[in-house]
Design a protein around this motif. Sequence first.
Motif, PDB file in Angstrom:
ATOM      1  N   ILE A 161     -23.898  90.172 -62.069  1.00 18.72           N
ATOM      2  CA  ILE A 161     -24.810  90.376 -62.763  1.00 18.72           C
ATOM      3  C   ILE A 161     -25.930  89.232 -62.920  1.00 18.72           C
ATOM      4  O   ILE A 161     -25.598  88.138 -62.453  1.00 18.72           O
ATOM      5  CB  ILE A 161     -24.244  90.546 -64.563  1.00 18.72           C
ATOM      6  N   THR A 162     -27.040  89.642 -63.161  1.00 19.51           N
ATOM      7  CA  THR A 162     -28.321  88.579 -63.418  1.00 19.51           C
ATOM      8  C   THR A 162     -28.573  88.447 -64.632  1.00 19.51           C
ATOM      9  O   THR A 162     -29.029  89.517 -65.337  1.00 19.51           O
ATOM     10  CB  THR A 162     -29.483  89.162 -62.352  1.00 19.51           C
ATOM     11  N   THR A 195     -26.858  83.874 -61.920  1.00 22.33           N
ATOM     12  CA  THR A 195     -26.010  84.965 -61.625  1.00 22.33           C
ATOM     13  C   THR A 195     -24.450  84.537 -61.791  1.00 22.33           C
ATOM     14  O   THR A 195     -24.018  83.540 -61.907  1.00 22.33           O
ATOM     15  CB  THR A 195     -26.190  85.413 -59.996  1.00 22.33           C
ATOM     16  N   THR A 215     -18.398  92.702 -61.194  1.00 26.19           N
ATOM     17  CA  THR A 215     -19.638  93.166 -61.250  1.00 26.19           C
ATOM     18  C   THR A 215     -20.531  91.923 -61.119  1.00 26.19           C
ATOM     19  O   THR A 215     -20.367  91.017 -62.155  1.00 26.19           O
ATOM     20  CB  THR A 215     -19.971  93.904 -62.441  1.00 26.19           C
ATOM     21  N   ASN A 231     -17.345 100.350 -68.615  1.00 18.60           N
ATOM     22  CA  ASN A 231     -17.312 101.710 -68.381  1.00 18.60           C
ATOM     23  C   ASN A 231     -16.471 102.331 -69.227  1.00 18.60           C
ATOM     24  O   ASN A 231     -15.400 101.707 -69.626  1.00 18.60           O
ATOM     25  CB  ASN A 231     -17.309 102.262 -67.076  1.00 18.60           C
ATOM     26  N   ASP A 240     -32.702  88.905 -70.908  1.00 20.99           N
ATOM     27  CA  ASP A 240     -32.194  90.165 -70.148  1.00 20.99           C
ATOM     28  C   ASP A 240     -30.999  89.738 -69.419  1.00 20.99           C
ATOM     29  O   ASP A 240     -30.588  88.864 -68.876  1.00 20.99           O
ATOM     30  CB  ASP A 240     -33.151  90.689 -69.448  1.00 20.99           C
ATOM     31  N   THR A 282     -28.869  92.257 -66.302  1.00 20.13           N
ATOM     32  CA  THR A 282     -28.716  93.458 -65.515  1.00 20.13           C
ATOM     33  C   THR A 282     -27.604  93.389 -64.355  1.00 20.13           C
ATOM     34  O   THR A 282     -27.335  92.031 -63.780  1.00 20.13           O
ATOM     35  CB  THR A 282     -30.065  93.762 -64.767  1.00 20.13           C
ATOM     36  N   PRO A 283     -26.693  94.297 -64.069  1.00 14.00           N
ATOM     37  CA  PRO A 283     -26.768  95.827 -64.704  1.00 14.00           C
ATOM     38  C   PRO A 283     -26.162  95.524 -66.059  1.00 14.00           C
ATOM     39  O   PRO A 283     -25.485  94.668 -66.381  1.00 14.00           O
ATOM     40  CB  PRO A 283     -26.061  96.597 -63.918  1.00 14.00           C
ATOM     41  N   ARG A 284     -26.377  96.549 -67.155  1.00 13.56           N
ATOM     42  CA  ARG A 284     -25.756  96.554 -68.388  1.00 13.56           C
ATOM     43  C   ARG A 284     -24.464  97.233 -68.486  1.00 13.56           C
ATOM     44  O   ARG A 284     -23.692  97.099 -69.508  1.00 13.56           O
ATOM     45  CB  ARG A 284     -26.725  97.256 -69.184  1.00 13.56           C
ATOM     46  N   ARG A 285     -23.742  97.719 -67.397  1.00 13.53           N
ATOM     47  CA  ARG A 285     -22.502  98.493 -67.427  1.00 13.53           C
ATOM     48  C   ARG A 285     -21.875  97.940 -65.896  1.00 13.53           C
ATOM     49  O   ARG A 285     -22.647  97.728 -64.967  1.00 13.53           O
ATOM     50  CB  ARG A 285     -22.647  99.859 -67.330  1.00 13.53           C
ATOM     51  N   GLY A 286     -20.604  98.125 -66.220  1.00 18.70           N
ATOM     52  CA  GLY A 286     -19.769  97.840 -64.800  1.00 18.70           C
ATOM     53  C   GLY A 286     -18.134  98.226 -65.316  1.00 18.70           C
ATOM     54  O   GLY A 286     -17.625  98.551 -66.350  1.00 18.70           O
ATOM     55  N   PHE A 338     -23.316  93.323 -72.323  1.00 17.80           N
ATOM     56  CA  PHE A 338     -23.013  93.749 -71.258  1.00 17.80           C
ATOM     57  C   PHE A 338     -21.698  94.751 -71.803  1.00 17.80           C
ATOM     58  O   PHE A 338     -21.043  94.413 -72.697  1.00 17.80           O
ATOM     59  CB  PHE A 338     -22.213  92.971 -70.176  1.00 17.80           C
TER      60      PHE A 338
END
Length: 386
Positions: free
Chosen positions: A136-137, A173, A134, A206, A122, A124-128, A203
């Motif tokens: 992300i994890t 991260t 951004t 935007n 997984d 997260t987040p999937r967008r930036g 990922f």
Amino acid sequence: LGGTSRTDSNFLFSYAPPVLSSLRMLPGAARLLTSIGAPLTRVPTLGMALQIVGTNLGSPDVGAPMLVMDNNAVLNITFQNHTLIVVRIPAGDGVDHTLRYFVGNQWSPTFMLDYAPPSVTDVTPRRGPTLGGTLITLRGANFGVTPPVITLGGLPCTVAASVTPSAGHDTLTCTTSAGQGTGHVAQVSVSGQASVMNASIAFSYNAPRVDSVSPSGGPTSGRLPGALLSDGLHRAQGERVMITLRGADFGRNGSVALELAATETSSAQRFVVPPDDVVLHNDTHVHFYLPPGYGEALPIRLSVSGQANADAVTFTYDAPSVSALGYYNRQPTECAPRTQCFEFQNRTVCKVQAAGCWDTRGESMLELVGASFGPQDVLSGVTVVT
């Protein structure tokens, strides 16, 4: 009879040396000493207690055995018999680690051990934003103890300089770099082992958002009026009109078009800006030369790596304007009124005489001079108002 033979070096006896052959899962505690576990090809990076199956492994009563990893770490053996030892492999990562077993003053051949490669389940987040930045994890397994290399669709995702492995080796991260587009698949590499890429774990940057356009209108030719020529009627070609879009998530490159919707009498049109006419493109601004076109309230569509803005920012081409009227096949001076002068009773008398260009019978070829007439194929007609 009853004696003892003398020692003869030609008749020495040696036990076969130990050999390590395979790794096995550790069975339940009740069966630990009597059962062989399921085969194990790679060790989780967290480390684990496991069985090592082999031959000629000796027994505790013939001397303390020793298991050495990578020629320096002595591992703690918790159980041993002639065909099986139980040991805990420490946390680690990578491949081609060595194990050598020592018992009865004999070393086993080298046995190779690999840790399991990382896997990602997984993001997260999937967008930036396309600017990057951004945090992300990533979640998964076997992220190991060595600082990882993380990429999103090949773009680097920056890991902190000092990384402390998570308790379960299952969380990382990183900070995204600048980019654009969608479906950037996450991949983690640790000590030369890379996770399998999964298109569903990705990922996306935007989509572009256009907030304003300046100017919001301009000539259909895409150029400003030039200097008046010597005939006093026509103008030279003027400078090109520069348009500026402002907004966010424009990325580093893309395409710009002005879209004219279809009507009952005309088909839809797209006035596309050629790539060479885009002067500047960054995350918040696009400067481009206005392409020739026509129409009002045309939505401006900025497309960046398959994503387009959904904002209702529009541009209107100027309405046609007429600045002069001329005879199509005559010079302007030929149709100008003429002044005639003559002498009468010792004085000069002058009168203005029409040139006779404008025939009331019609069917004369006229030339309209002005701006923003658009292309000829969309001209709907000319009306003379009297």
